[in-house]
Design an enzyme around this catalytic site. Structure first.
Site, mmCIF file in Angstrom:
data_model
loop_
_atom_site.group_PDB
_atom_site.id
_atom_site.type_symbol
_atom_site.label_atom_id
_atom_site.label_comp_id
_atom_site.label_asym_id
_atom_site.label_seq_id
_atom_site.Cartn_x
_atom_site.Cartn_y
_atom_site.Cartn_z
ATOM 1 N N MET A 47 28.170 32.085 28.722
ATOM 2 C CA MET A 47 29.049 32.298 29.881
ATOM 3 C C MET A 47 30.471 31.987 29.440
ATOM 4 S SD MET A 47 29.129 30.286 33.552
ATOM 5 C CE MET A 47 29.200 28.627 32.869
ATOM 6 N N GLN A 64 31.875 35.954 33.327
ATOM 7 C CA GLN A 64 31.594 36.727 32.125
ATOM 8 C C GLN A 64 30.302 36.184 31.523
ATOM 9 O OE1 GLN A 64 34.415 39.082 30.274
ATOM 10 N NE2 GLN A 64 33.980 39.420 32.427
ATOM 11 N N ASP A 69 34.684 33.275 31.060
ATOM 12 C CA ASP A 69 35.649 33.164 32.165
ATOM 13 C C ASP A 69 35.034 33.259 33.569
ATOM 14 O OD1 ASP A 69 36.832 33.841 29.769
ATOM 15 O OD2 ASP A 69 37.817 35.634 30.522
#
Ligand code: DQQ
Length: 593
Positions: free
Chosen positions: A72, A90, A74
């Site tokens: 993971m 993200q 942003d």
């Protein structure tokens, strides 16, 4: 009638969601005993369980947001919509390192407990076939959310696209439809198509036209390009919002929003009262930097009060590990909330082994300080719901050279607040006027180097023999005849494991130690310590991987390694309960063309 039906459906949905969360939790405990890293049918389980020593996954957190597995980065498009908080991020559905990027999606009622939904945006067309990168949400008139995101197109250019909810009466907004007009914005001629991404939330000017910024780099210099539109579909380039004198890399994930100079209420992104300043944040050189200034939509001119400063004496959201952050306006509580990505300090090989990478910071509320010179950040109030057992110490002398254990709480998963009073300020040591970079100062003034008024503070995630410790501490120093407060986070002894980034971090705290108590709050969660100095004026996040100070073996201490005594005015520490983060259904594999 339609609205009533929507409301009824929504209430039913809410009840079902809450029951699913509860069921997930109960089933998890039943099937796994320790409920840690287990999969129960369609459900995976709450993040971790503090009771276990968690030897297989000691670095998963208890109350920080993180997916069950994989990479993971942003936070994307956070918003409050129809009673629900949404967080997109993200995400790599296939592995623990960056790649195959989609927008994953989670929802919450309180920003603490989360339900993970299906991925919201994934590659489907020529305009995003090579990735769906960062972006933001704008609430359009009629309360319609619109996602603006960076797509990596067929030619590997970075272009800006829109997606709208398939059904706005679905309170969870589970499905998103991409606009037939995509891509809406393509890289202008003067811009390298590899440096044109991360659109901001749009705001509306007095002329009712929409504006947004796209992060970029022109001729080797970072910038944010302003675009304007009447219909949210056709966008016209206006130019760079502000030209910094500092030599920066590309400005990733810019954020631009107003803050009030008078009230403690935050402002919606399009608000433009007389009593406002604007914040421009840009992510580059591994940090989130910001400037303050005045902005009016009449001219679209942004006149700044300060410039980006690359040394850690300049304004940053956080002086530690903290990147690609994003704010949103929470209309329910009239506050602006900040999320930031906390990257790992370990190697890719280690991430692959543990099967995951990346945390989100605790959501923080953001305001301007009373002086108007900088922002102040504080963990959202809802975090306090997780506080369990408390221990408190009042008015205690902390002699030079002392270490005192704060016992009786779960030191690996805790929230701690301490304030120190300086009683003998004349003993502060004088530093050279050229010592301007606090991070450099903290690298030489580590927690084990004895000074005069400092180092004093907390030893978090410490082993009983203190061989491992993450020290968060202060020094009161004299510079140019004035007293200054230096805040440091020393990771050099955070783990006996090698191959980790153990850089020390530091920042000055804008305060007068002659009249104000020096306060520190640290949120400790197994492998992360988020610290807020001077009531949130200076924040430092540490990402650490202790090998001894794990689970029940972790300890918390308050210490003073200076030669001069200080006083603890008050220390309160709480054990923290787990947040619940569970999927509502199996993650759907993103489709690719
Ligand atoms: N991460 C995204 C980009 C952004 C970067 C890709 C910042 O859109 O610039 O995952 O971490």
């Amino acid at each position: 009638m339609g609205t009533e039906r929507n409301l009824l459906t929504w209430r039913l949905y809410a009840v079902v969601l809450k029951m699913k969360l509860l069921l997930t939790y109960v089933l998890g405990l039943f099937f796994t005993g320790v409920g840690y890293g287990a999969e129960v049918g369609d459900f995976d389980h709450v993040q971790r369980n503090l009771q276990s020593d968690a030897t297989d996954q000691p670095y998963r957190t208890g109350y920080h947001f993180q997916p069950r597995r994989n990479w993971m980065n942003d936070p994307n498009g956070p918003m409050y919509y129809n009673g629900v908080y949404h967080l997109f991020y993200q995400y790599n559905p296939y592995g623990a390192v960056w790649g195959n990027i989609v927008w994953a999606h989670s929802v919450s009622y309180d920003l603490i407990n989360w339900v993970n939904l299906e991925d919201a945006i994934y590659p489907t067309g020529p305009f995003d076939v090579n990735g769906c990168w960062s972006g933001s949400v704008t609430l359009l008139p009629g309360d319609k959310p619109a996602i603006f995101y960076a797509g990596i197109d067929l030619k590997n250019r970075q272009v800006q696209n829109i997606a709208l909810p398939k059904n706005t009466s679905d309170p969870l907004l589970r499905e998103w439809v991409k606009s037939p007009h995509n891509p809406l914005i393509t890289p202008p001629n003067e811009t390298d198509p590899n440096f044109f991404r991360d659109p901001t939330t749009a705001w509306q000017g007095e002329d009712m036209a929409w504006r947004l910024l796209v992060g970029s780099q022109i001729k080797g210099q970072g910038t944010a390009i302003l675009y304007k539109s009447i219909d949210f579909i056709r966008w016209r380039m206006i130019g760079s919002l502000f030209n910094s004198m500092a030599e920066t890399d590309m400005w990733e994930c810019p954020d631009f929003y107003p803050v009030s100079t008078r009230s403690r209420n935050s402002l919606e992104t399009s608000d433009q009262g007389e009593l406002t300043k604007h914040v421009l944040k840009a992510s580059f050189n591994h940090h989130d930097y910001y400037v303050l200034g005045n902005y009016k939509t009449k001219t679209d001119r942004f006149s700044v009060e300060n410039d980006f400063t690359l040394s850690s004496s300049g304004l940053r959201y956080d002086y530690g590990k903290y990147y690609a952050s994003k704010t949103f306006y929470d209309s329910a509580k009239k506050r602006r909330i900040l999320w930031g990505w906390i990257n790992e300090s370990d190697s890719k090989a280690f991430d692959n082994k543990k099967g995951w990478s990346g945390l989100q910071s605790i959501p923080r509320s953001v305001l301007l300080t009373e002086t108007g010179k900088q922002l102040v950040q504080w963990p959202i109030k809802e975090m306090e719901k997780l506080r369990a057992k408390e221990v408190t110490t009042l008015s205690k002398d902390l002699k030079g050279g002392s270490v005192v254990e704060v016992s009786g709480i779960t030191a690996a998963q805790a929230d701690v607040k301490v304030s120190f009073k300086i009683t003998d300020i004349a003993k502060a040591e004088t530093i050279d006027h050229n010592s301007v970079d606090p991070q450099l100062l903290c690298s030489s003034k580590t927690a084990s180097v004895r000074g005069k008024l400092g180092p004093f503070g907390l030893l978090a995630l410490a082993s009983e023999d203190l061989k491992e410790q993450t020290a968060i501490y202060f020094h009161v120093l004299k510079k140019h005849g004035k007293f200054v407060v230096l805040m440091c986070s020393d990771q050099s002894r955070s783990s006996l494991t090698g191959g980790l980034d153990k850089t020390n971090y530091g920042g000055f705290v804008d305060m007068d130690p002659r009249h104000e108590k020096i306060s520190l709050r640290s949120s400790i969660d197994h492998s992360i310590v988020e610290s807020f100095g001077g009531e949130g004026k200076t924040c430092i996040t540490a990402r650490v991987y202790p090998s001894l100070a794990v689970g029940n073996r972790a300890r918390l201490y308050v210490f003073n390694n200076g030669t001069v005594g200080v006083k603890i005015s008050r220390l309160s520490a709480w054990s923290m309960r787990n947040a619940q983060i569970a999927p509502i259904s199996k993650r759907r594999k993103p489709k690719t063309n």
